[in-house]
Enzyme design. Structure first.
Site, short mmCIF file in Angstrom:
data_model
loop_
_atom_site.label_atom_id
_atom_site.label_comp_id
_atom_site.label_asym_id
_atom_site.label_seq_id
_atom_site.Cartn_x
_atom_site.Cartn_y
_atom_site.Cartn_z
N CYS A 5 11.44 -3.93 -8.71
CA CYS A 5 12.55 -3.74 -7.78
C CYS A 5 13.63 -4.78 -8.06
O CYS A 5 14.11 -5.45 -7.15
CB CYS A 5 12.09 -3.80 -6.32
SG CYS A 5 11.25 -5.33 -5.88
N LYS A 9 2.76 2.69 -2.40
CA LYS A 9 2.55 3.47 -3.61
C LYS A 9 1.10 3.90 -3.74
O LYS A 9 0.80 5.00 -4.23
CB LYS A 9 2.99 2.68 -4.84
CG LYS A 9 4.48 2.36 -4.87
CD LYS A 9 4.84 1.59 -6.12
CE LYS A 9 6.29 1.11 -6.05
NZ LYS A 9 6.51 0.10 -5.01
N GLY A 50 0.78 -1.24 0.00
CA GLY A 50 0.00 0.00 0.00
C GLY A 50 0.81 1.28 0.00
O GLY A 50 0.23 2.37 0.02
#
Length: 594
Positions: free
Chosen positions: A512, A304, A302
């Site tokens: 990532c 972003k 949560g």
């Protein structure tokens, strides 16, 4: 034949010599700068290592590998400007330090010197003035009190536990694998890490039985492999027996760390959020505008999602989906803490984000029968119960029956089959009470997907190999095939995202990982398959350029990356760069008419 005999004799001679030296000096004095230090070497699958060397060059990849074994030298805090300001947050941190009676004082006390030395600073990046950087320090040299005939008492922790400790966590009971004998509460112990090693079946494993007694000798498990893998020193909060009997709690209170990074756990909850800098930049790259409808396809945990909602000033609609019920509930909890009302959450697999044609609507897949025991809102404040009809029998035995079963009962079906497993589960629920989410009255609503062209902007922060996260002490579990499988999975998700954005809208794709197969190769796929997509500039731009070129695998498969001129339109965050972030990648697409 003679050459083979000579080699065999030479090997036997070397083995005899080592055995003789060991008998003459069974406990040689160790080099403190060697064994009792932190100098990890990140291990990769050989084929994956070759692939990355071809992508980055040997020297650059060596620097990346070294950087991945260390945490960033600073913490990045996103201030919730809907509740407070950057200046107020800094002042509150100072007030916490002065208030010795505060429950947060112990955490904040370690910040005091750094605040006074000016190592807490506001971001100077345009547009990110609400970001605060808190500088850490390290690596530090630690004196573990080694003596040739008296090695320090020691605790071995798992690799995942060690990675958390390097980020500032304590050593918790489940992470302890082995411990010296006669460790009592209050003893000072050295903390080392056992990293996975090759197994006989060709895989990787620890090979340590939890509870193993350490003697401080070369016969200890992973004695030589743990050289250079000492991550700090702490105080045992339990005896050795207590550590392996307990199921939870702090086993070692770390007071002397290789890297000193501040923990902000439970500090200014709802006003600040600890988040990696590239993740904050990702929300800015999406450039959400007030009143728009925005989809976060893989939204957990949560960070972003709430960053996007904050940029909207809570004016618009942010739809956050994840396929895990508990993760959806975590998003709701975070949104409620930060006071964000524009976030709507659904339980939905991103691979099924586009509603099928035979589905009537894209509303959550909830049972609307009057027989429902409770109905909850799907928005971020849905943790409040709107309607509840108390019924012990219904909650105990029938609360988990689907809507279809209830409708069948209404139609007069005399008997509905309930498996023994369901019966046992319901009995446990009656005995133990509701779970952590149900006790709050929350519920993750299902969705059948959304109509095509129904969003102004879509963020796809795709599940990935996570090879950019740091600190990382092991990477050999990823193979060439697993990396290629990640890429296939991400392309399927991107296909869904393209269908959901209206013409003129925006898609932001991020990962990532340092793997070009999940980054540049996805961009190449998107631009070649969907001619109406084009790369768009990003603001702010603080990352480096993407990778241009291609790679041919031994099986003949060719992976295409960016073409010349495209590299400056993406952002690649290099963990070995002076920016000192995690490894990350961001691409922004504009959607033209199909």
């Amino acid at each position: 034949m003679k050459k083979a005999r000579d080699c065999l004799c030479l090997c036997l001679l070397k083995t005899f010599r080592r055995s003789f030296l060991t008998l003459q000096n069974p406990t040689p004095k160790m080099d403190l700068s060697g064994r009792y230090s932190y100098s990890p070497l990140l291990r990769w699958n050989p084929q994956v290592e070759e692939y990355f060397i071809r992508a980055y060059g040997a020297d650059h990849f060596s620097r990346i590998s070294k950087a991945l074994t260390r945490p960033s030298c600073y913490s990045c805090i996103r201030v919730n400007t809907l509740k407070t300001t950057t200046d107020d947050v800094i002042q509150k941190l100072l007030a916490i330090i002065q208030n010795s009676g505060s429950s947060e004082a112990d955490v904040a006390s370690s910040v005091k010197g750094r605040l006074q030395n000016g190592t807490i600073s506001e971001s100077q990046i345009p547009g990110l003035e609400y970001v605060v950087f808190v500088k850490g320090s390290g690596p530090h040299t630690i004196d573990y009190g080694y003596e040739p005939d008296k090695p320090p008492k020691e605790v071995i922790v798992s690799r995942k536990c060690a990675e958390a400790v390097l980020r500032g966590a304590q050593v918790y009971v489940p992470g302890v694998m082995a411990c010296s004998s006669h460790v009592e509460k209050g003893d000072v112990v050295a903390v080392s890490v056992a990293v996975e090693q090759p197994t006989l079946d060709g895989g990787w494993g620890l090979g340590i039985t939890r509870g193993t007694v350490l003697q401080g000798s070369q016969t200890d498990p992973y004695y030589f492999e743990r050289s250079g893998l000492y991550i700090g020193q702490g105080t045992a909060m339990m005896s050795r027996a207590g550590i392996f009997r307990a199921s939870e709690g702090i086993a070692v209170d770390m007071h002397n760390r290789i890297f000193q990074l501040l923990s902000f756990y439970d500090v200014l909850e709802g006003e600040i959020f600890l988040q990696n800098l590239p993740s904050i930049v990702t929300a800015h790259a999406l450039d959400p505008q007030k009143g728009e409808r925005i989809l976060d396809m893989c939204a957990a945990p949560g960070g972003k999602t709430t960053a996007i909602a904050s940029l909207l000033r809570d004016e618009g609609e942010v739809v956050a989906v994840d396929r895990s019920h508990n993760k959806v509930m975590d998003i709701q909890k975070l949104a409620a803490e930060m006071g964000l009302k524009c976030i709507t959450t659904y339980k939905l697999d991103a691979l099924k984000a586009v509603r099928r044609k035979n589905e009537s609507n894209d509303e959550p897949n909830m049972c609307n029968s009057k027989d429902n025991n409770y109905i909850t809102s799907q928005t971020s404040d849905s943790m409040k119960l709107h309607k509840e009809v108390p019924s012990i029998a219904a909650e105990g035995l029938n609360g988990d029956k689907s809507c279809k079963e209830k409708v069948s009962n209404e139609k007069g079906v005399e008997r509905t089959y309930v498996s023994k497993a369901d019966t046992r589960k319901n009995m446990r629920r009656m005995r133990n009470g509701p779970g952590r989410n149900q006790c709050l009255g929350g519920r993750a609503e299902n969705s059948k997907g959304f109509s095509p062209n129904s969003f102004d902007r879509v963020l796809l922060d795709a599940p990935c190999s996570a090879l950019g996260l740091r600190p990382r002490l092991f990477a050999a579990e990823e193979t060439i095939q697993s990396l290629r499988n990640h890429g296939k999975y991400q392309r399927r998700m991107f296909d869904q995202a393209v269908q959901l954005v209206r013409p003129g809208g925006i898609i932001v794709y991020s990962t990532c990982t340092i793997n070009p197969g999940e980054n540049e190769a996805l961009v190449r796929y998107a631009l070649d398959r969907y001619k109406f997509l084009s790369l768009a500039p990003q603001h702010p731009r603080i990352g480096g350029p993407g990778l241009v070129g291609r790679y041919e695998f031994p099986d003949g498969y060719v992976e295409e990356w960016l073409k010349p001129g495209e590299e400056e339109l993406v952002q690649r965050f290099d963990p070995s760069s002076p920016l000192d972030t995690i490894g990350f990648f961001i691409a922004k697409f504009t959607v033209g008419p199909a």
